[in-house]
Design a protein around this motif. Structure first.
Motif: not given
Ligand SMILES: Nc1ncnc2c1ncn2[C@@H]1O[C@H](COP(=O)(O)OP(=O)(O)OP(=O)(O)O)[C@@H](O)[C@H]1O
Length: 386
Positions: A125-132, A136-142, A317-319, A341-347
């Motif tokens: 469920l995690l997106i690793e923080n790469n400094g921006d 990152q969350i925008i790229e993942s959800i939108y 899709h939820v970020g 759905t589980r795959k639609g969730l990113k934290i």
């Protein structure tokens, strides 16, 4: 959840209407209440944890007269034609959400002074923080929002959730800047009025700049930047019978000087075309020593919204972007339970140096569940008389 005073006021009103001298609750009428004690509790301004718990309906005289029925299936995650493996995965995810909401996930404390409330988020469920993190969350959800924003349902099905408004504004601003249509900025007309007749006129002599900069929950901001094609949320009840309620999401289709054209994308009136006009929204009399009266469209851009505001939404899709952890009961549960759905969730968690990677705070007031059955510990079809 509403403050128990609201339910008690409805009770008294029904007793009056029914001329019920014997004091039957709700004047003898059957009332169906729906709710979830794992979700956020009533807001008590500057209230302590005890105040918040005391404001919930389970602490009202009405509660002992309620019969509790439990809903056991997570309808958001339900799907037909599933393989056994997929059904098992959904059941496990559904159980993880319930455990999180009830504070049954093992926790870790960071120091001896820290309440132990940090939980590990599953890696998938995690997106690793790469400094921006915002990008990152925008790229993942939108993904490809610049070109795909006009696709039917693309914007309806997704949202980024944050604990606080300042972070919501940053994310909204960043996504809005990627939408290629022309922007229009609407400025509000702000005035003040006295809280009481005894206020002296000169006490209300605030500069316009000061008034314009005030931000208050339920009152739109002074400047509202919009573009055709962006999603907005109503922040006031305008016309519930037309589906225009506080929390309804709309897609902007036209920006005119005196009105905004939009299409409803959530609720029972999806697809209806509506026009939104300016209204005068006022601050609560308890907020300042004056009442701010702001004439503005009751709208907020909603590529991102606060977790509290997302209550009631269903999304594919939820970020969840956590530049700081959640701070009140039920927020993390509300955020993770919006998803289909589980795959639609990113934290995405922005860690402080001393915080463990992949962990975030989960705030659960365990005492709110006292005397309540939990969703998972009951036999099928069991009813509870509380
Ligand atoms: N009986 C049902 N059959 C199919 N789908 C359902 C059913 N009941 C609810 N849903 C779907 O489940 C989702 C959640 O429903 P709803 O918003 O009514 O629940 P809720 O308890 O108010 O949710 P929450 O309080 O978590 O926001 C919606 O997408 C809705 O369409």
């Amino acid at each position: 959840m509403n403050h128990r005073n609201i339910f008690e006021a409805v009770d008294k009103t029904f007793q009056d209407l029914m001329h019920d001298a014997e004091g039957h609750i709700f004047g003898g009428k059957t009332i169906l209440l729906g709710g979830d004690f794992r979700q956020t509790l009533p807001v008590v301004v500057k209230g302590s944890r005890e105040d918040v718990v005391a404001a919930s309906i389970s602490r009202s005289y009405l509660w002992s007269k309620c019969q509790v029925f439990i809903l056991k299936t997570n309808m958001r995650l339900r799907n037909n034609n599933l393989s056994l493996q997929m059904a098992k995965e959904i059941e496990e995810f559904s159980e993880w959400i319930l455990k999180l909401g009830e504070g049954r996930i093992p926790t870790k404390s960071l120091s001896e002074y820290d309440e132990s409330s940090w939980i590990e988020i599953p890696k998938d469920l995690l997106i690793e923080n790469n400094g921006d993190p915002i990008q990152q969350i925008i790229e993942s959800i939108y993904p490809d929002v610049t070109t795909r924003y006009a696709e039917p349902n693309y914007l309806r099905d997704r949202c980024i959730l944050n604990p606080t408004n300042d972070c919501v504004d940053s994310v909204n601003h960043a996504v809005l800047s990627r939408i290629p249509t022309t922007s229009r900025i609407y400025a509000s007309a702000d005035t003040v009025s006295p809280v009481s007749e005894s206020s002296i006129e000169q006490d209300l002599n605030y500069s316009m700049e000061y008034l314009n900069n005030l931000e208050v929950s339920g009152v739109p901001n002074h400047l509202l930047e919009l573009k055709v094609g962006v999603p907005v949320m109503l922040i006031r009840n305008i016309n519930p019978s037309k589906g225009l309620c506080n929390g309804t999401r709309l897609l902007v289709t036209g920006l005119e000087p005196m009105l905004i054209r939009a299409t409803i994308i959530t609720g029972s009136k999806i697809g209806n075309k509506v026009t939104i006009h300016r209204i005068i929204a006022s601050s609560a009399p308890t907020k300042w020593e004056f009442i701010l009266r702001r004439r503005q469209f009751p709208l907020k851009v909603c590529f991102a919204m606060t977790i509290n505001k997302s209550q009631g939404q269903t999304l594919q899709h939820v970020g969840i972007y956590l530049p700081r952890p959640v701070f009140s009961h039920g927020q993390l549960y509300v955020a993770v339970s919006r998803i289909t759905t589980r795959k639609g969730l990113k934290i995405l968690i922005t860690q402080e140096e001393d915080e463990p990677i992949g962990y975030t705070k989960n705030v659960v007031y365990h005492e709110i569940f006292n005397g309540l059955p939990t969703g998972t510990s009951l036999d099928e079809d069991q009813e509870i008389q509380v």
